[in-house]
Design a protein around this motif. Sequence first.
Motif, mmCIF file in Angstrom:
data_model
loop_
_atom_site.group_PDB
_atom_site.id
_atom_site.type_symbol
_atom_site.label_atom_id
_atom_site.label_comp_id
_atom_site.label_asym_id
_atom_site.label_seq_id
_atom_site.Cartn_x
_atom_site.Cartn_y
_atom_site.Cartn_z
ATOM 1 N N GLN A 306 119.120 136.764 76.658
ATOM 2 C CA GLN A 306 120.841 136.458 77.053
ATOM 3 C C GLN A 306 120.934 134.258 76.667
ATOM 4 O OE1 GLN A 306 121.109 138.000 80.392
ATOM 5 N NE2 GLN A 306 120.841 139.645 79.339
ATOM 6 N N ALA A 307 119.894 134.165 77.859
ATOM 7 C CA ALA A 307 120.420 132.977 77.297
ATOM 8 C C ALA A 307 120.058 132.031 76.412
ATOM 9 C CB ALA A 307 118.856 132.117 78.317
ATOM 10 N N HIS A 308 119.445 132.452 75.274
ATOM 11 C CA HIS A 308 119.110 131.488 73.731
ATOM 12 C C HIS A 308 120.323 131.842 73.408
ATOM 13 C CE1 HIS A 308 116.015 128.705 74.848
ATOM 14 N NE2 HIS A 308 115.515 130.194 75.032
ATOM 15 N N VAL A 309 121.173 132.953 73.810
ATOM 16 C CA VAL A 309 122.388 133.002 72.906
ATOM 17 C C VAL A 309 123.808 132.432 72.822
ATOM 18 C CG1 VAL A 309 124.064 134.844 72.125
ATOM 19 C CG2 VAL A 309 121.186 135.633 71.891
ATOM 20 N N GLY A 310 123.248 133.027 74.442
ATOM 21 C CA GLY A 310 124.645 131.709 75.235
ATOM 22 C C GLY A 310 124.383 130.418 74.666
ATOM 23 N N GLU A 311 123.206 129.973 75.080
ATOM 24 C CA GLU A 311 122.901 128.639 74.026
ATOM 25 C C GLU A 311 123.521 128.210 72.965
ATOM 26 O OE1 GLU A 311 119.068 125.247 73.822
ATOM 27 O OE2 GLU A 311 118.729 127.202 73.271
ATOM 28 N N VAL A 312 123.035 129.222 71.962
ATOM 29 C CA VAL A 312 124.088 129.453 70.740
ATOM 30 C C VAL A 312 124.961 129.061 70.567
ATOM 31 C CG1 VAL A 312 123.853 130.368 68.495
ATOM 32 C CG2 VAL A 312 121.242 129.649 69.172
ATOM 33 N N GLN A 313 125.532 129.820 71.950
ATOM 34 C CA GLN A 313 127.158 130.254 71.321
ATOM 35 C C GLN A 313 127.750 128.884 71.816
ATOM 36 O OE1 GLN A 313 127.432 134.230 72.607
ATOM 37 N NE2 GLN A 313 129.584 133.758 71.896
ATOM 38 N N VAL A 314 127.512 128.626 73.133
ATOM 39 C CA VAL A 314 127.797 126.819 73.843
ATOM 40 C C VAL A 314 127.933 126.517 72.120
ATOM 41 C CG1 VAL A 314 127.119 125.218 74.959
ATOM 42 C CG2 VAL A 314 126.944 127.894 76.250
#
Length: 413
Positions: A306-314
């Motif tokens: 979840q954290a890394h998916v969020g990092e990419v989206q940001v």
Amino acid sequence: MSAVLEIHPARAAGLPDAPPPAASTARQPDLQALRQLAETRFAPRERALHEAAALPLENLRELHDGGWLRLTLPESLGGADSRLGTGAAPTYLQAIRTVARVSPGTAHCLQVHNHALWTVLEAGTPEQHARFLAPLQRELSLFSFIGSEPGLAPGAARFQTTATPEAGGLRVHGRKQYATNGVARGYGIVFTSLDGAGGSQGEGGMAANHQMVIVEPGMPGVSQDDDWYAPSGMRVAASPQIRLEQVRVPASHVLGQPGEYLRGRWQGRFHLGFTANYLGMGEGILQWSLAWLRQFPERVADPFVQAHVGEVQVALQAAAAALDHAIAAWRQPDVQRAELVSMAAKSTCAQAAVLAADTLGRLTGSTALFDDHPLGRLIRDLKTHILHVGHDRTHQTIGAAALGQAFDSTRQR
């Protein structure tokens, strides 16, 4: 598990759709329809096109039928009047971005073609508009830029391809490479150096000797080597070698005056075409990876994932904002500032896409890279295409400008 996953729309990946273009007198094409076309028609063809390193002719015919291959032309020539500085400037860039989510190679063919049309529109005569541009409303002809040469040093004062004046036109001789779209199905804008103008050590250099000419396949001495192009990525953006053996180019095919391309700072206008492609690739990688990950409940519940998916989206959201900011910069009179802002956006979008490729490649795992799936092809396309950026050169140029030193913001790298 299915062999081929559906590529979900941008909203399924939490990504905003492209904003609607500003008001324009020309009818604006439907970007949602383009997204549907890419996902339903282009995606199933992509693997075979990669394997063949072939020009995506079916894709390009459908883009032509939808008006996407006339975006940079005015309404009087069947276009959308979408060029930097116009109210509809975002349209052609958002089209490149949309197609790149599925087929970066097709998006690059679209980009090169529309950039070439724009150049003919501004540098050409009314007669050339009627000869080369008006027929595009009825039939598909692909346009290309033919500038790159084997062994040409950066900053060279002359091209190795020469243009010798003769009665009624020019005699052109040389060898070119990376000619995306080629000349077999349309026209190529060839960069040459005029004999006797701006010599290797002479005054003016390229600014004095750079001459654009338009060649077509029926001209004696023009040949195309399609087998030469065999990169690991961007294989769908077929970019052959072109040989020009003492080709007679009539005056009707001489485009602009000597030095027109440099004076017009055309290379600087094209930064955002690459930018849009990089951003689209990053978004395509995210879209497909999310669809893959959702098949595995234990992965989507993992806080690390979840954290890394969020990092990419940001990162991709920031990159999209950088593209929008750069488009807006071209509505102001300071062209050099717009070029610098565009270079920054280009680097930002490339780096966000690389983050998406590296991070999501780890999260999805090696099976996701099998040839049954598009992820490996998208990553290879990205790694190949961002070589146009040259991050070090881009950052050095931006830094030199900030420090008050000499710089050239039209250079790709």
